[in-house]
Design a protein around this motif. Structure first.
Motif, short mmCIF file in Angstrom:
data_model
loop_
_atom_site.label_atom_id
_atom_site.label_comp_id
_atom_site.label_asym_id
_atom_site.label_seq_id
_atom_site.Cartn_x
_atom_site.Cartn_y
_atom_site.Cartn_z
N ASP A 170 -3.17 6.30 10.52
CA ASP A 170 -4.85 6.59 11.20
C ASP A 170 -4.76 6.40 9.71
N ALA A 171 -4.16 6.87 8.39
CA ALA A 171 -4.79 6.60 6.92
C ALA A 171 -4.81 5.88 6.90
N LYS A 172 -3.22 4.74 6.87
CA LYS A 172 -2.92 3.51 6.24
C LYS A 172 -3.83 2.48 6.89
N THR A 173 -3.66 2.79 8.40
CA THR A 173 -4.89 1.36 8.71
C THR A 173 -5.89 1.99 8.30
N GLU A 174 -6.35 3.01 8.13
CA GLU A 174 -8.23 2.32 7.73
C GLU A 174 -8.09 2.02 6.01
N ALA A 224 -7.33 -1.10 6.28
CA ALA A 224 -9.12 -2.71 6.32
C ALA A 224 -10.18 -2.00 5.29
N GLN A 225 -9.65 -0.75 5.31
CA GLN A 225 -10.96 -1.24 3.79
C GLN A 225 -10.57 -1.75 2.84
N ALA A 226 -9.42 -2.02 2.53
CA ALA A 226 -8.78 -2.89 1.40
C ALA A 226 -9.03 -4.77 1.62
N ASN A 227 -8.96 -4.71 3.38
CA ASN A 227 -8.84 -5.84 3.62
C ASN A 227 -11.11 -5.73 3.06
N ASN A 228 -11.72 -5.02 3.74
CA ASN A 228 -12.72 -5.52 3.62
C ASN A 228 -13.01 -5.75 1.85
N MET A 229 -12.28 -5.13 0.84
CA MET A 229 -12.74 -4.75 -0.15
C MET A 229 -12.23 -6.09 -0.65
N ILE A 230 -11.24 -6.67 -0.34
CA ILE A 230 -10.82 -7.84 -0.47
C ILE A 230 -11.80 -8.88 0.22
#
Length: 166
Positions: A95-99, A102-108
């Protein structure tokens, strides 16, 4: 042995035999029965102790079997809890990896949008600057061209010819 046979008296023998029988009967009535009763009581006590020991031994075996069973159940429960904890840990990590992904993709995506915005802003600024420079250059060229009367007439005629062509 001969001296004993010579001193043998039949009357004394019977008297001693009768005393012996009386003594045996008295012993049987007054001593033998209490002795046998005491022996029987002791034998019963020993038998009861042996039975109690056997029962205690069986009870101990049952307790040991129960303890083994409880230990096995406790081990199984511990293993179950450890397995559940491992699964929970793995799920939390996933879950932490997925989150994080997702945050990394959002930041990118935000960074790309910011870069695109900055690029458009820079391009607009560059276009405005180039347009300003072009106007300045055109103004200088037109001033230079319009300072001379012949050149003014030539420019007007050239523009009129261009307008007719279109």
């Amino acid at each position: 042995m001969e001296a004993l046979l010579n001193d043998f008296s039949v009357g004394l023998f019977f008297m001693q035999a009768i005393i012996l029988v009386i003594l045996i009967l008295l012993m049987r009535k007054f001593a033998w029965k209490p002795i046998l009763d005491a022996l029987q009581t002791r034998e019963d006590g020993i038998q009861n102790a042996l039975d109690s020991a056997e029962n205690a031994k069986l009870e101990m075996q049952n307790l040991q079997a129960d303890n083994e069973k409880l230990l096995k159940e406790a081990r199984a429960e511990r293993e179950s809890m450890l397995k559940e904890a491992r699964e929970l840990k793995n799920k939390m990590i996933e879950d932490a990896k997925t989150e994080a992904q997702a945050q990394a993709n959002n930041m990118i995506a935000q960074a790309q949008a910011a870069i695109e915005s900055e690029k458009k802003s820079a391009m607009a600024e560059l276009k405005n600057h180039v347009a300003g420079l072009s106007l300045d250059i055109a103004e200088k060229v037109v001033r230079q061209e319009l300072s001379n009367k012949d050149k003014q007439l030539e420019l007007v005629e050239s523009m009129l010819n261009d307008a007719k062509l279109n």
